[in-house]
Structures are given as C-alpha cells and as structure tokens.
Enzyme design. Structure first.
Site, PDB file in Angstrom:
ATOM      1  N   CYS A  79      16.430  20.268  19.011  1.00  0.00           N
ATOM      2  CA  CYS A  79      17.507  20.879  18.117  1.00  0.00           C
ATOM      3  C   CYS A  79      18.576  21.598  19.329  1.00  0.00           C
ATOM      4  O   CYS A  79      18.183  22.141  20.207  1.00  0.00           O
ATOM      5  CB  CYS A  79      16.525  22.351  17.985  1.00  0.00           C
ATOM      6  SG  CYS A  79      17.683  23.534  16.900  1.00  0.00           S
ATOM      7  N   GLU A 158      20.589  18.540   4.010  1.00  0.00           N
ATOM      8  CA  GLU A 158      19.399  19.065   3.533  1.00  0.00           C
ATOM      9  C   GLU A 158      19.281  18.539   1.883  1.00  0.00           C
ATOM     10  O   GLU A 158      18.140  18.497   1.316  1.00  0.00           O
ATOM     11  CB  GLU A 158      18.923  20.301   3.901  1.00  0.00           C
ATOM     12  CG  GLU A 158      18.730  20.639   5.398  1.00  0.00           C
ATOM     13  CD  GLU A 158      17.656  21.374   5.760  1.00  0.00           C
ATOM     14  OE1 GLU A 158      17.145  21.881   4.809  1.00  0.00           O
ATOM     15  OE2 GLU A 158      17.470  21.252   7.187  1.00  0.00           O
ATOM     16  N   CYS A 191      24.285  17.896  16.590  1.00  0.00           N
ATOM     17  CA  CYS A 191      23.364  18.675  15.586  1.00  0.00           C
ATOM     18  C   CYS A 191      22.230  17.653  14.972  1.00  0.00           C
ATOM     19  O   CYS A 191      22.954  16.498  14.617  1.00  0.00           O
ATOM     20  CB  CYS A 191      24.220  19.234  14.311  1.00  0.00           C
ATOM     21  SG  CYS A 191      22.813  20.048  13.179  1.00  0.00           S
TER      22      CYS A 191
END
Ligand code: DGL
Length: 280
Positions: A79, A158, A191
């Site tokens: 992350c 997402e 990211c």
C-alpha cells in the site's frame, strides 16, 4: 533437508488497506511463484489515502501486528499510502525485512527517467507526505519531481470501470493535464489501483513517458533480497495464497479476482478488533 524452522518455508506476509494490494501480490507471485503468501486487506477501514498520517500509522501497525503472528520471512507493505506514512514504524516493529512501495518505485523511476523530470500520482496522503520526493532525492539527488493527487481513481477502479470507460478517460485527462504538458521522463503509478488503468494512462501520456509500477519494482526487490539471503522457497510447485479481510469476504473474493488476476479460494474474515491479537 527442510526442517520446521527452515526460514525458506515461511510465508511472505502482505497487507494493504483493501483490495489494491492484490495487484502487488500478482507481481510477487510472478517473481516468486513458489512462495506461500498471506494477505490482509483492511477493507473495513479503506481508504487510507484520505486519512491523517497518525491514523494511517496506527492502522498499518495493527495490520502488521496481525501478520507477524504467522512467523513470516518478509513483510510487504503493499500500500503506497501506508508505506508513505508508516514505513519507519513498521521497520521498527518487524523482526523480518520490510519491503515498502515507495523506495523500489522511486529507484525504478530514477533509472528510467535518467535525469529528466519524474512524475508521481497517488492518493492525497501519499502526495501530501512527499515520501516519493524524499526517496527520489536519496536515490538521485537534485532530481526534479512533479506530484499530483488523484483521489477519484481508487473508487472508480473499485467500481469496475475499465481503462477505456469514458468516465476514466475524463477523470484522467483532468488529473494528468499538467503532467502531460510537463512531459516527465517517467511517471510513478504510486497507488495500488493504478496498474489497472495502465493502458489509459499510457495512451494519455504517450510513448516517451515510462510508466513505473511500484508493485512490480517492490516484487523484484523482494525476489533479490530473498535470493541474496538464500531464503527462496525451494519447492517447484506454486505457492498458496491465503487472504484475510476485515469486512465482507464475499465481495473481497469477487472483486479481488480482478486485482490479483486469479481466483481467490481462501478468504477469511478477521475483525479489526482482532488485528492486534493476531490469528486464532
Ligand atoms: N492502497 C492505497 C494506496 O496504494 C489506495 C487505497 C487507499 O486509499 O487506501 O495508496
């Protein structure tokens, strides 16, 4: 002969704020196919990228405390946001090597840019931390860096939007307008979610801009470190992937396939209140 305490047979433990770190697992499995991987996605508390450094650090240390109970040979902070806010705290608490996303990504970018401008895109917290700037400066002093936060990209990915979706193109055009004008030699996808938008970003930035996948750079570093330490798993078959998630394992398994590029056959729930206590 392998014994019970043979370090080579221990798993690699990996955590992320949610599903995104599975893009890093994909790279790890490619570079280290024989390794067992245990993954924790903190989906109950995602996103980390809009939270304060203190909160991100606390969450990251709880995630790591849970995973260290599995006696890994390596901890991978899959992350960027957690890497940016918490790597020092994680290194301090971990008895095993910690691989983060920032330093490998920065090193790969310095090599690819070869002295020209380096672009960084990431969450608000990652960009605000200036962690990539510091890592780039340490790697190649005097480098010029241009960073842009792209907060809408995590929810868009997402939601399952593809790289050729008009909404993706529209949002990317807006975020990358200045970056396009400044023409960096390398652009760090800072990211975990952005590798899923690789084609759209590559198209917008053009062939002269080298895109850097921090997850791939980190997987290479993990492979080199384990190899140098004689800790590669000697098995010739594929390692197992076991996942834990702090919310909704069913959703994790369905969406996770897109991020990790494989079926997730072992996904278990762990409550955030259990993280500090470790696995039962
Ligand atoms: N995994 C995070 C990162 O790489 C993105 C999602 C979040 O904001 O938690 O920065």
């Amino acid at each position: 002969m392998a014994s019970n305490d043979d370090r080579r047979l221990r798993p690699i433990c990996v955590f992320d704020s949610g599903l995104g770190g599975l893009t890093v697992v994909r790279e790890l499995a490619g570079a280290l196919p024989g390794e067992d991987i245990i993954y924790l996605g903190d989906t109950a508390r995602v996103p980390y990228g809009i939270k304060s450094p203190e909160t991100i650090r606390r969450f990251a240390c709880e995630d790591a405390a849970f995973l260290l109970r599995f006696n890994p040979k390596m901890l991978v902070v899959a992350c960027n946001t957690a890497s940016a806010a918490a790597v020092d705290a994680l290194v301090a608490m971990s008895p095993v090597p910690v691989i983060d996303m920032i330093r490998p990504g920065a090193a790969a970018a310095c090599e690819a840019a070869n002295g020209s401008l380096i672009g960084v895109i990431g969450t608000e917290a990652t960009v605000r931390s200036k962690a990539y700037e510091r890592a780039i400066e340490a790697c190649r002093p005097g480098s010029r860096v241009c960073s842009v936060p792209c907060p809408l990209l995590v929810p868009i990915v997402e939601e399952g939007r593809d790289a050729d979706d008009p909404i993706v193109t529209h949002v990317l055009c807006d975020y990358l307008r200045d970056m396009q004008r400044r023409r960096p030699g390398a652009l760090i996808l800072g990211c975990t979610h952005y590798p899923l938008l690789w084609d759209a970003i590559a198209k917008l930035m053009g062939p002269d801009v080298r895109l850097i996948n921090s997850g791939l750079a980190a997987a290479r570093q993990a492979q080199q470190m384990l190899d140098a330490q004689g800790e590669l798993n000697p098995r010739s078959s594929l390692g197992a992937l076991r996942c834990f998630t702090t919310d909704n394992p069913e959703r994790f398994a369905v969406l996770g396939k897109r991020f990790g590029g494989r079926d997730l056959t072992s996904v278990a729930y762990v409550g955030t209140d259990e993280l500090e206590g470790g696995p039962r």
